[in-house]
Design an enzyme around this catalytic site. Structure first.
Site, PDB file in Angstrom:
ATOM      1  N   LEU A   1       0.886  -1.155   0.000  1.00 27.27           N
ATOM      2  CA  LEU A   1       0.000   0.000   0.000  1.00 27.27           C
ATOM      3  C   LEU A   1       0.925   1.206   0.000  1.00 27.27           C
ATOM      4  O   LEU A   1       1.813   1.309   0.856  1.00 27.27           O
ATOM      5  CB  LEU A   1      -0.894  -0.018   1.241  1.00 27.27           C
ATOM      6  N   ASP A   2       0.739   2.107  -0.959  1.00 25.72           N
ATOM      7  CA  ASP A   2       1.646   3.242  -1.113  1.00 25.72           C
ATOM      8  C   ASP A   2       1.840   3.991   0.197  1.00 25.72           C
ATOM      9  O   ASP A   2       0.929   4.060   1.031  1.00 25.72           O
ATOM     10  CB  ASP A   2       1.097   4.220  -2.160  1.00 25.72           C
ATOM     11  N   ALA A   3       3.006   4.608   0.337  1.00 27.15           N
ATOM     12  CA  ALA A   3       3.298   5.380   1.548  1.00 27.15           C
ATOM     13  C   ALA A   3       2.284   6.501   1.751  1.00 27.15           C
ATOM     14  O   ALA A   3       1.930   6.837   2.890  1.00 27.15           O
ATOM     15  CB  ALA A   3       4.706   5.952   1.479  1.00 27.15           C
TER      16      ALA A   3
ATOM     17  N   SER B   1      -0.821   6.413   0.926  1.00 29.69           N
ATOM     18  CA  SER B   1      -2.171   5.854   1.063  1.00 29.69           C
ATOM     19  C   SER B   1      -2.307   5.217   2.437  1.00 29.69           C
ATOM     20  O   SER B   1      -1.322   4.945   3.111  1.00 29.69           O
ATOM     21  CB  SER B   1      -2.443   4.818  -0.029  1.00 29.69           C
TER      22      SER B   1
END
Length: 239
Positions: free
Chosen positions: A105-107, A109
């Protein structure tokens, strides 16, 4: 497992922190083979009877799966050479060994992220052929037109390759932004953000609220909980 310090075993059972387990030992709440245990004592769960407040201590199985509500700014990795915060740092030290993020999960997000020591489960959840559903709530700039949403639903190509269709519904519009709910069956790099940019409605906030049937529910940001086998079992079976 061999003999371990009792405070570590009590904490590993998920009853409390290791520090609180030390307090319980001092208070005489822990017994080994019927005898009151003391701080510093060791026991082997394979051959010793350990109890807390008269109840047998139940240690987790050899594999462990957790659901974490990842905050923004935390990396979905076990270690960062630049010293940035990682998801493992949000967990008690005694639970960290063997755990790894299942997918990413993107930083920038937030939301649902599974961590597991189960290699077979990790493969099932991350291999593209299984196509497990992941549900997101996304705020985007502006008010996308119906035609734009239909284009998104059909799958917007990225890097010259087609994307799978997306389940999408518009939830509400507020102060120049729109809240969407999306369900994806693939996990390409920054897929939602890149698609939204292409369609002219950049992402303002992105939260993953469920991975298959495992949902965040009321789990607070930065908090975690154990995922019981009955929850993730369906995820580990090929569709």
């Amino acid at each position: 497992m061999g003999a371990e310090r009792l405070q570590k075993l009590v904490a590993a059972a998920g009853l409390c922190s290791r520090r609180q387990a030390e307090v319980w030992l001092r208070d005489g709440r822990v017994r080994v083979n019927g005898e009151r245990a003391r701080l510093g004592d060791r026991a082997d769960p394979a051959c010793d009877r350990i109890s807390v407040d008269g109840r047998p201590l139940e240690l987790p199985s050899t594999t462990l799966t957790l659901l974490l509500h990842k905050p923004v700014g935390v990396l979905s990795t076990c270690h960062d050479p630049h010293g940035r915060p990682t998801v493992l740092e949000l967990l008690p030290p005694e639970l960290r060994p063997g755990l790894h993020p299942v997918g990413r999960l993107d930083a920038d997000s937030r939301g649902a992220l599974l961590l597991s020591s189960d290699g077979a489960l990790t493969l099932r959840l991350t291999h593209p052929r299984y196509g497990h559903r992941k549900t997101y709530r996304v705020w985007v700039e502006g008010l996308p037109r119906t035609a734009t949403l239909e284009r998104w639903r059909a799958g917007v190509p990225l890097d010259g390759l087609p994307s799978l269709p997306v389940e999408l519904r518009r939830l509400r519009h507020h102060r120049g932004a729109t809240l969407l709910e999306l369900v994806l069956r693939e996990g390409r790099n920054r897929q939602i953000r890149r698609t939204a940019e292409i369609l002219g409605h950049p992402v303002l906030d992105l939260s993953r609220i469920a991975i298959g049937p495992v949902s965040l529910g009321d789990l607070e940001e930065g908090a975690w909980r154990r995922v019981e086998p009955g929850e993730w079992g369906p995820l580990a079976v090929a569709p």
